[in-house]
Scaffold this motif. Structure first.
Motif, short mmCIF file in Angstrom:
data_model
loop_
_atom_site.label_atom_id
_atom_site.label_comp_id
_atom_site.label_asym_id
_atom_site.label_seq_id
_atom_site.Cartn_x
_atom_site.Cartn_y
_atom_site.Cartn_z
N LEU A 152 9.27 18.65 -4.87
CA LEU A 152 10.19 18.45 -3.66
C LEU A 152 10.12 18.89 -2.54
N LEU A 153 10.71 18.98 -1.44
CA LEU A 153 10.61 19.68 -0.42
C LEU A 153 11.93 19.28 -0.28
N LEU A 154 12.67 20.00 0.07
CA LEU A 154 14.51 20.02 0.80
C LEU A 154 14.50 20.77 1.32
N ARG A 156 17.93 21.51 4.04
CA ARG A 156 19.08 22.20 3.36
C ARG A 156 19.60 22.87 5.04
N GLY A 179 13.19 15.60 0.59
CA GLY A 179 14.83 15.28 0.11
C GLY A 179 16.11 15.19 1.19
N THR A 192 20.07 20.07 -8.13
CA THR A 192 18.88 18.95 -7.19
C THR A 192 18.41 21.17 -6.54
N ALA A 196 13.81 22.18 -6.17
CA ALA A 196 13.23 22.00 -4.91
C ALA A 196 12.34 23.21 -4.93
N ASN A 197 10.79 22.91 -4.52
CA ASN A 197 9.62 23.58 -4.55
C ASN A 197 9.88 24.39 -3.25
N TYR A 198 10.54 23.87 -2.12
CA TYR A 198 10.43 24.37 -0.56
C TYR A 198 11.88 24.07 -0.35
N CYS A 199 12.36 24.50 0.56
CA CYS A 199 13.63 24.36 1.69
C CYS A 199 13.69 24.82 3.17
#
Length: 227
Positions: A152-154, A156, A179, A192, A196-199
């Motif tokens: 998941l790349l979040l 934010r 995401g 959530t 996440a693997n990345y943000c």
């Protein structure tokens, strides 16, 4: 490069919760529409007084966010080229799978009726072996697996700033699910954030969900040389 995969996260899209199903504003709206209160969609514009009682009320009751975002995404050239997958993961833990040929009603009231049917029947058309829309209780981790994503790349606001193009390239090259928050106020839940693997952040201020989705899709269309 694979398909662009986007999920609307913690979306304010849910049926009226049991604890406020007897509130006058809920009962009145349900009676006007000829439906049981618990089979109507929570909407802050209708149920504001009832929602004062519930947890995380500022994040909930915003079906319009999902409506506008899906209209933007499903009508895009990227989706027409079958290079987009879009999912919804709701505040109350339901995953919604959307067939790319789905045409979301432009009229908001028709959209509400469609989603109410989906959340009650779990698929549209009801009982179809190949539904256009399907909803089921599912954790975010399981949604990532079902989307056949590597992680998941979040997106934010508080995270490291990066360009939209770089974010999309990273997602496409590594089969990541992007995401995007589906709520108007507040922040992602602890669950959530931990998933996440990345943000990354693509702008210094908060952007509406459909604006973010539009930018992601446009960047992917550029990379695929569609537009």
């Amino acid at each position: 490069m694979g398909k662009l995969k986007i999920t609307i996260l913690e979306a304010g899209l849910e049926l009226v919760p049991r604890e406020i199903s007897n509130h006058p504003s809920v009962v009145k709206n349900a009676a006007r529409r000829g439906k049981p209160p618990a089979q109507t969609l929570l909407d802050v514009s209708i149920h504001y007084s009832a929602m004062l009682r519930i947890r995380d009320r500022l994040k909930r009751g915003r079906p319009d966010i999902v409506h506008i975002t899906l209209l933007e995404a499903l009508e895009s050239p990227l989706n027409r080229k079958k290079l987009l997958e879009i999912y919804v993961h709701t505040y109350d833990g339901k995953a919604i799978f959307i067939h790319p040929s789905t045409r979301i009603p432009r009229n908001y009231n028709r959209f509400v009726g469609l989603i109410e049917q989906l959340l009650v029947e779990e698929r549209v058309p009801p009982g179809s072996p190949e539904p256009l829309l399907q909803a089921q209780n599912m954790s975010l981790a399981d949604l990532i697996k079902n989307a056949e994503a590597s992680g998941l790349l979040l997106l934010r606001e508080e995270c490291e700033r990066e360009s939209v193009r770089t974010v999309v390239e990273k997602a496409l090259n590594n089969s990541l699910l992007i995401g995007v928050g589906g709520f108007p106020h507040g922040d992602f839940s602890k669950e959530t954030l931990e998933a996440a693997n990345y943000c990354y952040s693509i702008y210094d201020e908060t952007l509406m969900t459909w604006v973010v989705a539009s930018r992601l899709i446009s960047a992917a269309e550029f990379l695929f040389k569609i537009l």
